[in-house]
Structure formats: structure tokens, C-alpha cells
Design a protein around this motif. Structure first.
Motif, short mmCIF file in Angstrom:
data_model
loop_
_atom_site.label_atom_id
_atom_site.label_comp_id
_atom_site.label_asym_id
_atom_site.label_seq_id
_atom_site.Cartn_x
_atom_site.Cartn_y
_atom_site.Cartn_z
N ILE A 166 0.84 -1.20 0.00
CA ILE A 166 0.00 0.00 0.00
C ILE A 166 0.87 1.25 0.00
CG2 ILE A 166 -1.61 1.35 1.41
CD1 ILE A 166 -2.82 -1.33 2.31
N ILE A 167 1.88 1.28 0.85
CA ILE A 167 2.75 2.44 0.96
C ILE A 167 3.54 2.65 -0.33
CG2 ILE A 167 4.78 3.34 2.17
CD1 ILE A 167 3.71 2.05 4.71
N GLU A 168 4.03 1.57 -0.91
CA GLU A 168 4.79 1.69 -2.16
C GLU A 168 3.90 2.19 -3.29
OE1 GLU A 168 6.48 -2.15 -2.67
OE2 GLU A 168 8.08 -1.85 -1.18
N THR A 169 2.66 1.73 -3.32
CA THR A 169 1.71 2.21 -4.32
C THR A 169 1.45 3.69 -4.15
OG1 THR A 169 0.63 0.05 -4.47
CG2 THR A 169 -0.63 1.95 -5.21
N THR A 170 1.28 4.12 -2.90
CA THR A 170 1.00 5.52 -2.61
C THR A 170 2.13 6.43 -3.07
OG1 THR A 170 -0.33 4.95 -0.68
CG2 THR A 170 0.57 7.17 -0.75
N THR A 171 3.36 6.10 -2.70
CA THR A 171 4.49 6.97 -3.01
C THR A 171 4.69 7.09 -4.52
OG1 THR A 171 5.98 5.08 -2.69
CG2 THR A 171 5.70 6.60 -0.84
N ALA A 172 4.58 5.98 -5.24
CA ALA A 172 4.79 6.01 -6.69
C ALA A 172 3.70 6.83 -7.38
CB ALA A 172 4.84 4.60 -7.25
N ALA A 173 2.44 6.60 -7.01
CA ALA A 173 1.33 7.31 -7.66
C ALA A 173 1.38 8.81 -7.36
CB ALA A 173 -0.01 6.72 -7.18
N LEU A 174 1.67 9.16 -6.12
CA LEU A 174 1.71 10.57 -5.74
C LEU A 174 2.90 11.29 -6.37
CD1 LEU A 174 0.36 12.78 -4.06
CD2 LEU A 174 1.77 12.09 -2.14
N GLY A 175 4.06 10.65 -6.35
CA GLY A 175 5.24 11.26 -6.95
C GLY A 175 5.05 11.53 -8.43
N GLU A 176 4.47 10.57 -9.15
CA GLU A 176 4.22 10.74 -10.57
C GLU A 176 3.18 11.83 -10.81
OE1 GLU A 176 5.70 9.53 -13.07
OE2 GLU A 176 6.63 7.61 -12.55
N ALA A 177 2.11 11.83 -10.03
CA ALA A 177 1.02 12.79 -10.22
C ALA A 177 1.49 14.23 -10.03
CB ALA A 177 -0.13 12.49 -9.26
N LEU A 178 2.39 14.46 -9.08
CA LEU A 178 2.87 15.82 -8.81
C LEU A 178 4.13 16.15 -9.59
CD1 LEU A 178 2.26 16.16 -4.96
CD2 LEU A 178 0.88 16.99 -6.86
N ASN A 179 4.58 15.22 -10.43
CA ASN A 179 5.80 15.44 -11.21
C ASN A 179 6.96 15.85 -10.30
OD1 ASN A 179 7.27 15.49 -13.62
ND2 ASN A 179 6.92 17.67 -13.91
N ALA A 180 7.08 15.13 -9.19
CA ALA A 180 8.12 15.42 -8.21
C ALA A 180 9.35 14.56 -8.51
CB ALA A 180 7.62 15.13 -6.80
N ASP A 181 10.43 14.83 -7.79
CA ASP A 181 11.65 14.03 -7.93
C ASP A 181 11.67 12.87 -6.93
OD1 ASP A 181 12.67 15.63 -9.96
OD2 ASP A 181 13.60 17.01 -8.56
N ARG A 182 11.07 13.11 -5.77
CA ARG A 182 11.04 12.08 -4.71
C ARG A 182 9.65 12.06 -4.06
NH1 ARG A 182 16.51 11.56 -3.51
NH2 ARG A 182 17.75 13.46 -3.54
N CYS A 183 9.30 10.90 -3.54
CA CYS A 183 8.14 10.79 -2.67
C CYS A 183 8.45 9.65 -1.71
CB CYS A 183 6.87 10.50 -3.46
SG CYS A 183 5.37 10.55 -2.44
N TYR A 184 8.37 9.92 -0.41
CA TYR A 184 8.78 8.90 0.55
C TYR A 184 8.10 9.12 1.89
CZ TYR A 184 11.97 12.70 1.96
OH TYR A 184 12.49 13.91 2.35
N TYR A 185 8.21 8.12 2.74
CA TYR A 185 7.75 8.23 4.12
C TYR A 185 8.96 8.40 5.03
CZ TYR A 185 2.99 6.98 2.93
OH TYR A 185 1.73 6.99 2.41
N VAL A 186 8.83 9.22 6.04
CA VAL A 186 9.88 9.38 7.03
C VAL A 186 9.24 9.22 8.42
CG1 VAL A 186 9.61 11.90 6.97
CG2 VAL A 186 11.67 10.90 7.98
N THR A 187 9.85 8.38 9.23
CA THR A 187 9.36 8.13 10.59
C THR A 187 10.37 8.66 11.59
OG1 THR A 187 8.19 6.14 9.86
CG2 THR A 187 8.62 6.36 12.22
#
Length: 476
Positions: A166-187
């Protein structure tokens, strides 16, 4: 008496009236109207043009276009101006960063004026400021794309019981949608002063920032409101004090949406590596919505995992270890020994008889008694029939070891078995609903030594195992 007859005077008066009317129209139109000579200097501007750039007509006339609109805007439209001076009618729609007038979306038409010989004297310039319409369209498009993205993520996370997926799906979809360079979770571990980055999606060529970092090293982490749950938006972290770590990591423009759970802070982060960026309200809202959506999906996935683990243990216990419910292909038994013949297709009209024949040949070759041969054939028939009835068909093959164990594999691509139906399907003779194994699973448990079951929305895999000799019951 002055040498001009009445006819000539009338034509001259008409010309003056026409020029006055044209000037009145030009000064009252919402369009920006100007004439630029062949030397690239303004010869005429209407009042709208003057007001747009905050200049008076005398200050504007005679200036070069670059002086008035600014270097950035001039470089953007220079090739269009050159095309008009070459004698071409030019029309373009684009976003332009003007000096004084700011960033505007304009629709522009350039119409060259030529003399009798065809030489270009200059061009008329008509500009429509469509910024408000463009912004409104952009907001509608952004809202629509945000809806599509949240729906896409929603479908993905609802179909998965794996929090990591789920998390991997989220980061990839969001990063692509916003045309960003990175998308990740930080704890964050605030007690130890550490932050852990991962999972991480990044574009090709962008270095990874996954791993553990000191919270105090990253200057944006000194924002107390962020750790209290407020979204943090940074347009250029390189301009902040102590920005060395930001530059080293390549985290420049950032949106961080924190998620507070069980006293721990985890944030969904979208970032640009080396470019500053002005984030829109819609983009910030999308990150926040995705963070909230993902949190709920991950919590639900963890709950489903706990429920399925309990169900697996219960089913294994009440069946004496015969039924092994698995949730991933890696948990299925390893295909052992040699494959007997090739795999076969199971359809409503063929394949089942061949499966029975292979099962008998394998059990006979392995030295199974007549009774155990018949049991294995019964189990294989039930598994094959259920693949046909509930999934329209599937594939089957048989494995045989030197020590006399037979494995029968049956795979289909149906809708899977509803988890809530498994206990009754496994334990109640005759129980059957659409999408379950019906009474077949009960028969398989009674006629084989072990049954492995992997089921989900992509289909069902059943593995039957039978030894040469019946194993000692687990309760003895």
C-alpha cells in the motif's frame, strides 16, 4: 480660398473622425493593443497596454519590447516576434512572466504590416489576458486529477492486505502525479533524535535518501509546528540557515504531511531534488488527502493481517494441521521431485479426466495403496472441479518425489474465496456459496494428507500433498 476644395476638406475630416474612432475603440477594449516597428520599438500602445505595465504612453513609445516586458518574458516570446517581423501572422497561447505585470497566461496574435513592395514595416500586437480563465481551468483539472489519483490509490489499497505494498503504491502514484523528484515516508524517533526514510520512490537519476538520519542535521526539522501535526511547505530549503544537509541530500522544495499515530510521527513527503518550486494549494491538499487515506488503509491492512493470521491458526488447529492457509506465494510448498508429464488446462469440457489419470499414475508409481490412490484421485477431482465451477477453469500439474510423496497443483484466476466463508467451507459438509470451494474443501481434507490454500482477488492456488504412508495424526 485656402486651396482646399470642399470635397478634399470633407475627406480630411472623415479621416480625422476615423482615426479618433479607432483610437477610442482601442483605448476601451480589454485587449492589449500595440504596434511595434521593424526596429522592435513601440510606436503605439492603447491605454490597456499602458495600465498593464504601469507606464504612461510617452514613457512607453519608442522603447524596445525587451525594455518594457522584461528579459524573462522577451526570451520566452522572442521567436514569435522574429516570425512576425519576417512577415508571418503568429498566434500563441502561453504562460509568460512579465516585468511589472507578473505571471500571466496570454493569448497573443501578431499581424505584420507591409508596404507596397512587401517589406515589413512592423506588426500589430493583440493580447488577451486569459489568466483568470486559465487558473479556473487549471483548478478544475487539478481537482479532477486529484479525484482520479485518490480513486486510483483507493482501489489499490483496498485490494491489498499488505501494508508495505500500500505504501509503495502511494508513493509512486503521488510522486508521478505531482511530477516530483522524490516521494517517501519518514518516521521520527524523537527520543533518540533519529529519522528513518523509507519506503522511497524517486525518479531515474535521483539519488536515494533512504536510511537513518539525525533529526537535528536537517534545518527544516526545527519547525515545532510540524512535529505537532501541521503540514510543512518549503519552496526552497537551500535558502534556509544551515542548509548544507538539505543540499547534500538533494531535498530542496518540500511538502511534508505528518501523520500522528500512537505517539509516533510519520510523514508523507513530496520533494524536488535540485529545483525550487512554488507549491499550489491543490498540491498541498492532495498530499494531505493521500497521507490520511493511506494511514486508514494501512491500519485496515494490519487489522486484516491479524484476522487472517488468527483464522489460519484456527483452521490449522481444528483440521489437525491438514489445512494450511497461506497469504503469499512464497509460503506455498516448494514443488518437489519431478513433474509428471506436462501441465494441463482444466476447462468445463476437458482436463479433469487427464488430471485423475495423472494422479493415479503418480500414486501407483510412488507405491501408494489402492485406498490411498483412490483418496488422492478424489481430492484431485474435487480441487479441479472447483476450479472449473467457480473460476471457469485453470491449470494443473503433478509432482512426484523419490520418497513417494505426490503433490498436485491446481491454479485458477477467478475471484478467490471469501475469507469469512473459509471456516464453514472447510468444516461443514455440503456448504457452498458462489466464490467458495463449496463442499470440495471438506472432501480434500478427508482424502489427502495436507492442503495448502492461497486465495485472493487474482485467483486461487490449491496444493494437495500425499505421502506413501498416512502420517500419524497430530493429536497422537
Amino acid at each position: 480660398m485656402d486651396g482646399i476644395d470642399e470635397s478634399e476638406r470633407s475627406h480630411a475630416d472623415d479621416g480625422d473622425i476615423s482615426r479618433e474612432r479607432l483610437l477610442l475603440i482601442a483605448n476601451n477594449t480589454p485587449l492589449l493593443v500595440a504596434f511595434v516597428g521593424a526596429d522592435g520599438r513601440y510606436q503605439f500602445n492603447n491605454d490597456t497596454y499602458n495600465k498593464w505595465f504601469g507606464l504612461h504612453a510617452p514613457d512607453l513609445r519608442g522603447k524596445e519590447v525587451k525594455e518594457v516586458i522584461g528579459e524573462a518574458a522577451y526570451l520566452t516570446i522572442q521567436h514569435h516576434l522574429e516570425a512576425a517581423l519576417a512577415g508571418n501572422i503568429v498566434t500563441y497561447d502561453m504562460m509568460v512572466q512579465y516585468a511589472n505585470a507578473g505571471r500571466r497566461f496570454v493569448r497573443t496574435t501578431l499581424v505584420p504590416e507591409k508596404d507596397a513592395t512587401g517589406a515589413v514595416l512592423g506588426f500589430m500586437l493583440f493580447v488577451s489576458d486569459d489568466s483568470n480563465l486559465h487558473d479556473a481551468q487549471a483548478q478544475i483539472t487539478s481537482a479532477y486529477n486529484r479525484l482520479l489519483l485518490t480513486s486510483e490509490i483507493g482501489r489499490a489499497v483496498r485490494s491489498s492486505a499488505d501494508p508495505q505494498e500500500i505504501i509503495e503504491t502511494t508513493t509512486a502514484a503521488l510522486g508521478e502525479a505531482l511530477n516530483a523528484d522524490r516521494c517517501y515516508y519518514v518516521t521520527y524517533d524523537l527520543q533518540r533524535g533519529d529519522s528513518f526514510v523509507g519506503p522511497e520512490w524517486r525518479r531515474n537519476g535521483v539519488s536515494s535518501v533512504a536510511g537513518t538520519h539525525r533529526i537535528s542535521d536537517f534545518s527544516p526539522n526545527r519547525n515545532p509546528a510540524y512535529f505537532l501535526g501541521q503540514t510543512n511547505v518549503i519552496e526552497d530549503a537551500f535558502l534556509l540557515a544551515d542548509s548544507d544537509v538539505s543540499k547534500k541530500l538533494g531535498v530542496r522544495a518540500v511538502i511534508r504531511a505528518p501523520i500522528q499515530q500512537d505517539g509516533q510521527t510519520t510523514a508523507l513527503v513530496v520533494a524536488m531534488a535540485t529545483e525550487a518550486r512554488i507549491w499550489t494549494e491543490q498540491e498541498v491538499a492532495l498530499v494531505e488527502t493521500t497521507a490520511s487515506q493511506t494511514r486508514g488503509a494501512v491500519e485496515a491492512a494490519h487489522a486484516r493481517q491479524r484476522e487472517r493470521a488468527i483464522l489460519r491458526d484456527v483452521l490449522a488447529s481444528v483440521t489437525g494441521g491438514k489445512l494450511n492457509l497461506v497469504f503469499d506465494r512464497t509460503e506455498l510448498p516448494t514443488p518437489v521431485g519431478q513433474r509428471v508429464d506436462t501441465s494441463m488446462s482444466l476447462t468445463p469440457t476437458e482436463g479433469l479426466r487427464g488430471l485423475r489419470h495423472l494422479a493415479r499414475q503418480a500414486a501407483l508409481h510412488a507405491g501408494h495403496s489402492d485406498e490411498r490412490q483412490n483418496d488422492l484421485i478424489t481430492a484431485a477431482s474435487e480441487a479441479g472441479m472447483n476450479a472449473i465451477v467457480h473460476a471457469g477453469g485453470g491449470d494443473a500439474w503433478v509432482q512426484l518425489t523419490e520418497k513417494g510423496m505426490v503433490q498436485i497443483w491446481i491454479e485458477d484466476h477467478g475471484k478467490g474465496i471469501a475469507t469469512m466463508d473459509l471456516p464453514r467451507a472447510a468444516l461443514a459438509r455440503g456448504y457452498s456459496t458462489q466464490g467458495t470451494l463449496g463442499h470440495g474443501i471438506k472432501m480434500m481434507l478427508e482424502t489427502s494428507d495436507r492442503v495448502y490454500l492461497l486465495t485472493g482477488s487474482n485467483g486461487t492456488t490449491v496444493v494437495l500433498e500425499q505421502e506413501r504412508e498416512a502420517p500419524i495424526p497430530a493429536w497422537l
